[in-house]
Motif scaffolding. Structure first.
Motif, PDB file in Angstrom:
ATOM      1  N   ILE A   1      12.437  -6.568   8.370  1.00 14.93           N
ATOM      2  CA  ILE A   1      12.166  -5.183   7.969  1.00 14.93           C
ATOM      3  C   ILE A   1      12.998  -5.433   6.462  1.00 14.93           C
ATOM      4  CG2 ILE A   1      12.386  -2.609   7.355  1.00 14.93           C
ATOM      5  CD1 ILE A   1      11.869  -2.647  10.448  1.00 14.93           C
ATOM      6  N   ALA A   2      14.344  -5.737   6.608  1.00 16.52           N
ATOM      7  CA  ALA A   2      15.098  -5.964   5.192  1.00 16.52           C
ATOM      8  C   ALA A   2      14.620  -6.756   4.562  1.00 16.52           C
ATOM      9  CB  ALA A   2      16.555  -6.214   5.842  1.00 16.52           C
ATOM     10  N   GLU A   3      14.126  -8.021   4.985  1.00 22.32           N
ATOM     11  CA  GLU A   3      13.770  -8.902   4.002  1.00 22.32           C
ATOM     12  C   GLU A   3      12.372  -8.694   3.148  1.00 22.32           C
ATOM     13  OE1 GLU A   3      14.004 -13.126   5.159  1.00 22.32           O
ATOM     14  OE2 GLU A   3      15.890 -12.962   6.150  1.00 22.32           O
ATOM     15  N   THR A   4      11.313  -7.842   3.959  1.00 22.60           N
ATOM     16  CA  THR A   4      10.183  -7.508   3.376  1.00 22.60           C
ATOM     17  C   THR A   4      10.689  -6.432   2.226  1.00 22.60           C
ATOM     18  OG1 THR A   4       9.087  -7.848   5.587  1.00 22.60           O
ATOM     19  CG2 THR A   4       7.934  -6.535   3.824  1.00 22.60           C
ATOM     20  N   THR A   5      11.645  -5.707   2.585  1.00 22.78           N
ATOM     21  CA  THR A   5      11.901  -4.714   1.657  1.00 22.78           C
ATOM     22  C   THR A   5      12.694  -5.221   0.396  1.00 22.78           C
ATOM     23  OG1 THR A   5      12.389  -2.921   3.302  1.00 22.78           O
ATOM     24  CG2 THR A   5      13.422  -2.645   1.204  1.00 22.78           C
ATOM     25  N   ALA A   6      13.696  -6.199   0.750  1.00 26.08           N
ATOM     26  CA  ALA A   6      14.075  -6.844  -0.612  1.00 26.08           C
ATOM     27  C   ALA A   6      13.095  -7.712  -1.500  1.00 26.08           C
ATOM     28  CB  ALA A   6      15.106  -8.021  -0.139  1.00 26.08           C
ATOM     29  N   LEU A   7      12.036  -8.440  -0.841  1.00 26.94           N
ATOM     30  CA  LEU A   7      11.068  -9.075  -1.515  1.00 26.94           C
ATOM     31  C   LEU A   7      10.137  -7.914  -2.523  1.00 26.94           C
ATOM     32  CD1 LEU A   7       9.647 -11.606  -2.566  1.00 26.94           C
ATOM     33  CD2 LEU A   7       8.235 -11.501  -0.315  1.00 26.94           C
ATOM     34  N   PHE A   8       9.710  -6.853  -1.673  1.00 24.80           N
ATOM     35  CA  PHE A   8       9.080  -5.720  -2.333  1.00 24.80           C
ATOM     36  C   PHE A   8       9.911  -5.309  -3.533  1.00 24.80           C
ATOM     37  CE2 PHE A   8       6.036  -4.253   1.206  1.00 24.80           C
ATOM     38  CZ  PHE A   8       5.425  -5.392   1.201  1.00 24.80           C
ATOM     39  N   GLU A   9      11.153  -5.054  -3.457  1.00 25.37           N
ATOM     40  CA  GLU A   9      11.994  -4.951  -4.609  1.00 25.37           C
ATOM     41  C   GLU A   9      12.154  -5.753  -5.764  1.00 25.37           C
ATOM     42  OE1 GLU A   9      15.678  -3.921  -2.786  1.00 25.37           O
ATOM     43  OE2 GLU A   9      15.047  -1.783  -2.033  1.00 25.37           O
ATOM     44  N   ARG A  10      12.309  -6.909  -5.363  1.00 23.48           N
ATOM     45  CA  ARG A  10      12.294  -7.951  -6.343  1.00 23.48           C
ATOM     46  C   ARG A  10      10.796  -8.205  -6.989  1.00 23.48           C
ATOM     47  NH1 ARG A  10      11.244 -13.558  -6.562  1.00 23.48           N
ATOM     48  NH2 ARG A  10      10.816 -13.889  -4.167  1.00 23.48           N
ATOM     49  N   LEU A  11       9.723  -7.796  -6.453  1.00 20.19           N
ATOM     50  CA  LEU A  11       8.482  -8.154  -6.973  1.00 20.19           C
ATOM     51  C   LEU A  11       7.969  -6.664  -7.645  1.00 20.19           C
ATOM     52  CD1 LEU A  11       6.630 -10.230  -4.397  1.00 20.19           C
ATOM     53  CD2 LEU A  11       7.677 -11.010  -6.601  1.00 20.19           C
ATOM     54  N   HIS A  12       8.935  -5.497  -7.650  1.00 20.27           N
ATOM     55  CA  HIS A  12       8.610  -4.483  -7.911  1.00 20.27           C
ATOM     56  C   HIS A  12       7.047  -3.977  -7.389  1.00 20.27           C
ATOM     57  CE1 HIS A  12      11.420  -5.120 -10.969  1.00 20.27           C
ATOM     58  NE2 HIS A  12      10.821  -5.980 -11.375  1.00 20.27           N
ATOM     59  N   ILE A  13       7.108  -3.836  -5.943  1.00 24.11           N
ATOM     60  CA  ILE A  13       6.223  -3.208  -5.388  1.00 24.11           C
ATOM     61  C   ILE A  13       6.444  -2.355  -4.430  1.00 24.11           C
ATOM     62  CG2 ILE A  13       4.521  -3.922  -3.404  1.00 24.11           C
ATOM     63  CD1 ILE A  13       4.320  -6.846  -4.260  1.00 24.11           C
ATOM     64  N   GLN A  14       6.067  -1.061  -4.845  1.00 27.54           N
ATOM     65  CA  GLN A  14       6.505   0.149  -4.226  1.00 27.54           C
ATOM     66  C   GLN A  14       5.710   0.718  -2.758  1.00 27.54           C
ATOM     67  OE1 GLN A  14       6.445   3.119  -7.453  1.00 27.54           O
ATOM     68  NE2 GLN A  14       8.385   2.222  -8.064  1.00 27.54           N
ATOM     69  N   ILE A  15       5.988  -0.149  -1.836  1.00 27.91           N
ATOM     70  CA  ILE A  15       5.203  -0.043  -0.519  1.00 27.91           C
ATOM     71  C   ILE A  15       6.287   0.138   0.520  1.00 27.91           C
ATOM     72  CG2 ILE A  15       3.507  -0.695   1.168  1.00 27.91           C
ATOM     73  CD1 ILE A  15       2.041  -2.134  -1.122  1.00 27.91           C
ATOM     74  N   ASP A  16       6.015   1.208   1.489  1.00 25.55           N
ATOM     75  CA  ASP A  16       7.094   1.319   2.605  1.00 25.55           C
ATOM     76  C   ASP A  16       6.778   0.133   3.721  1.00 25.55           C
ATOM     77  OD1 ASP A  16       8.857   1.989   4.690  1.00 25.55           O
ATOM     78  OD2 ASP A  16       7.830   4.114   4.805  1.00 25.55           O
ATOM     79  N   PRO A  17       7.522  -0.741   3.992  1.00 19.05           N
ATOM     80  CA  PRO A  17       7.479  -1.851   4.743  1.00 19.05           C
ATOM     81  C   PRO A  17       7.202  -1.262   6.298  1.00 19.05           C
ATOM     82  CG  PRO A  17       9.198  -2.494   3.735  1.00 19.05           C
ATOM     83  CD  PRO A  17       8.985  -0.892   3.193  1.00 19.05           C
ATOM     84  N   LYS A  18       7.396   0.007   6.468  1.00 17.59           N
ATOM     85  CA  LYS A  18       7.078   0.450   7.823  1.00 17.59           C
ATOM     86  C   LYS A  18       5.889   1.475   8.027  1.00 17.59           C
ATOM     87  CE  LYS A  18      12.257   1.207   9.078  1.00 17.59           C
ATOM     88  NZ  LYS A  18      13.261   2.139   9.091  1.00 17.59           N
ATOM     89  N   ALA A  19       5.314   1.598   6.508  1.00 14.59           N
ATOM     90  CA  ALA A  19       4.106   2.433   6.685  1.00 14.59           C
ATOM     91  C   ALA A  19       3.076   1.439   7.826  1.00 14.59           C
ATOM     92  CB  ALA A  19       3.324   2.445   5.294  1.00 14.59           C
TER      93      ALA A  19
END
Length: 496
Positions: free
Chosen positions: A120-138
């Motif tokens: 979850i943490a690594e997914t969140t970090a990659l989304f932030e780096r790519l400026h993708i605003q999606i909740d990994p837990k959705a």
């Protein structure tokens, strides 16, 4: 170091009744965007599947980083350094985003247990780096198609591949999300990653491509530097002929009102939508992705529950609570998500065409199989659905031919009103022209048509009137004589 990071030579692939590829070549330089162009059925996706280990080519060689390789499955390709964003999304809808992201490559702790927290943490970090605003837990199934596509893009990037294949990556993205993707592509190019890019959106191709290879009918046609081509030349290479008019619009008389919608609303989706639809008319629905266009036609068709408002068909107020009600009242809906809510991939072309009309062929408990086959064949010929036979699985057809088969399905129900949602999403210029011509012909036969489209050129060219949505509200209706891109965009932005 070799000039090319990837070389495919003499690639051929045969399926029952179809020579999908014949002696195709492709050469990719590191740190470039190489667009692969051609009509649907030209062999682009098949070639990429041969590269990615989904198919095994019958002939030919693949050299990657200077060495001959043969990937027997997708895991081989991923481990070697090639990742792929597929055109048709196949998420596990009842699982979380992060679970979809890590499927088949779960991170472990203590050698045995899956490390959910780290994933979850690594997914969140990659989304932030790519400026993708999606909740990994959705839950994946709760996302829009556009957000599912962004998840797939991030997933492909996460493999740190040397070659990333992008098959129609922007087909469901908004303008802002498309800009995000282009930023990601720029980052990857700076890192020396090669991008193989497949799209039918010409403005994208010429904006981001360094080189372009064209396939036609499963054969290699040409490769050029992008700055050596223009739109007309590229289309001529793709279709083998010039195409002066990609968006044919025939003029037909507009008849009486067949449907009147007043103050229609759907909870948390849209409200206050009112319009009239006339026989022989193509009413375009425009607006930004998420404006509520799809939700309006789904509510009319009974897919979504109506919260308020009335629908009057042929002068009589009508309650439509389910798609079955809509079909009974001679409405039809070709949905936006061809793979998710349209075709049934494992069934034949014939079964996909007749599935909504089966009851019409049943008598005394028996099906008139001969009649079903005759009618299916008639529509395959009428709509120019290119298929080896009626028994071919529809998943083996190109996207454009799948789309035409879906139109055939609903025409077989003999509707008076046809609603089509993004009818040309992800299909080539030739198939687009055929779909547009078909819609115009149907209008000429007296059908009333609602067409939702995110392509401005398409909605302006094909429609008789355009209804524009903005954030769940109807911001205006524009007559054809007043059409302009600036006016439609103004309404779409809520500046009316």
């Amino acid at each position: 170091m070799d000039e090319y990071i990837l070389e495919m030579q003499g690639i051929s692939k045969h399926f029952p009744g179809v020579q999908a590829l014949r002696d195709v070549q492709l050469r990719i330089r590191p740190g470039t965007v190489h667009s692969l162009m051609g009509e649907n059925g030209a062999g682009k996706s098949t070639l990429m599947k041969c590269l990615f280990g989904i198919y095994r080519p019958d002939e030919g060689t693949v050299r990657f980083r200077g060495k001959e390789v043969q990937f027997t499955n997708t895991l081989d390709a991923l481990q070697a350094g090639i990742s792929m964003i597929h055109q048709e999304l196949s998420p596990i809808r009842d699982r979380a985003v992060w679970e979809n992201f890590w499927i088949g490559r779960q991170l472990k702790k203590y050698g045995l247990l899956t490390d959910d927290k780290r994933m979850i943490a690594e997914t969140t970090a990659l989304f932030e780096r790519l400026h993708i605003q999606i909740d990994p837990k959705a839950k994946m199934g709760d996302l829009t198609i556009a957000k599912m596509q962004l998840v797939e893009i991030a997933k492909a990037v996460s493999y740190n591949a040397s070659v990333v294949i992008m098959d129609e990556p922007t087909s469901a993205l908004t303008v802002a999300e498309t800009e995000q993707l282009f930023d990601i592509i720029s980052q990857l190019k700076e890192q020396g990653v090669a991008i193989i890019y497949i799209s039918h959106k010409m403005e994208e191709i010429f904006r981001i491509s360094d080189e372009i290879t064209v396939l036609r009918d499963g054969q290699y046609i040409a490769s050029h530097r992008a700055n050596e081509l223009d739109t007309d030349r590229l289309i001529a290479l793709m279709v083998g002929r010039t195409m002066d008019d990609m968006f044919p619009k025939a003029e037909y008389p507009i008849g009486d009102v067949v449907m009147k919608v007043e103050n229609l609303a759907c909870e948390k989706c849209f409200s206050g939508v009112s319009f009239e639809l006339r026989r022989g008319e193509i009413l375009g629905f425009a607006g930004l992705v998420g404006a509520g266009r799809t939700e309006v036609i789904e509510t009319i068709f009974g897919v979504r529950r109506k919260a308020a408002g009335t629908i009057t068909l042929f002068g009589q107020q009508t309650e439509i609570n389910t798609p079955r009600d809509a079909i009974r009242h001679k409405l039809a809906l070709v949905t936006e998500d061809r793979r998710g809510t349209g075709i049934i991939p494992v069934l034949s072309v014939e079964r996909n065409i007749t599935i909504s009309s089966t009851k019409n062929y049943r008598k005394y408990g028996l099906l008139n199989v001969r009649s079903m086959r005759e009618h299916s064949q008639a529509y395959v010929e009428k709509l120019n659905v290119r298929t080896p036979s009626l028994d071919t699985k529809i998943e083996n057809l190109s996207g454009g031919n799948q789309q035409k088969a879906l139109v055939a399905r609903w025409l077989l129900t003999n509707p008076d009103i046809l609603m089509v949602d993004e009818p040309t999403r992800g299909i080539d210029v030739g198939a687009k022209a055929e779909i547009h011509s078909l819609l115009s012909k149907m209008a000429g036969e007296g059908k009333a048509i609602i067409m939702v489209s995110s392509e401005m050129q398409e909605v302006l060219a094909v429609s008789d009137r355009i209804l524009v949505m903005h954030e769940g509200k109807m911001s205006g209706i524009v007559d054809r004589k007043d059409f302009s891109q600036e006016k439609i965009m103004k309404y779409a932005a809520g500046l009316n």
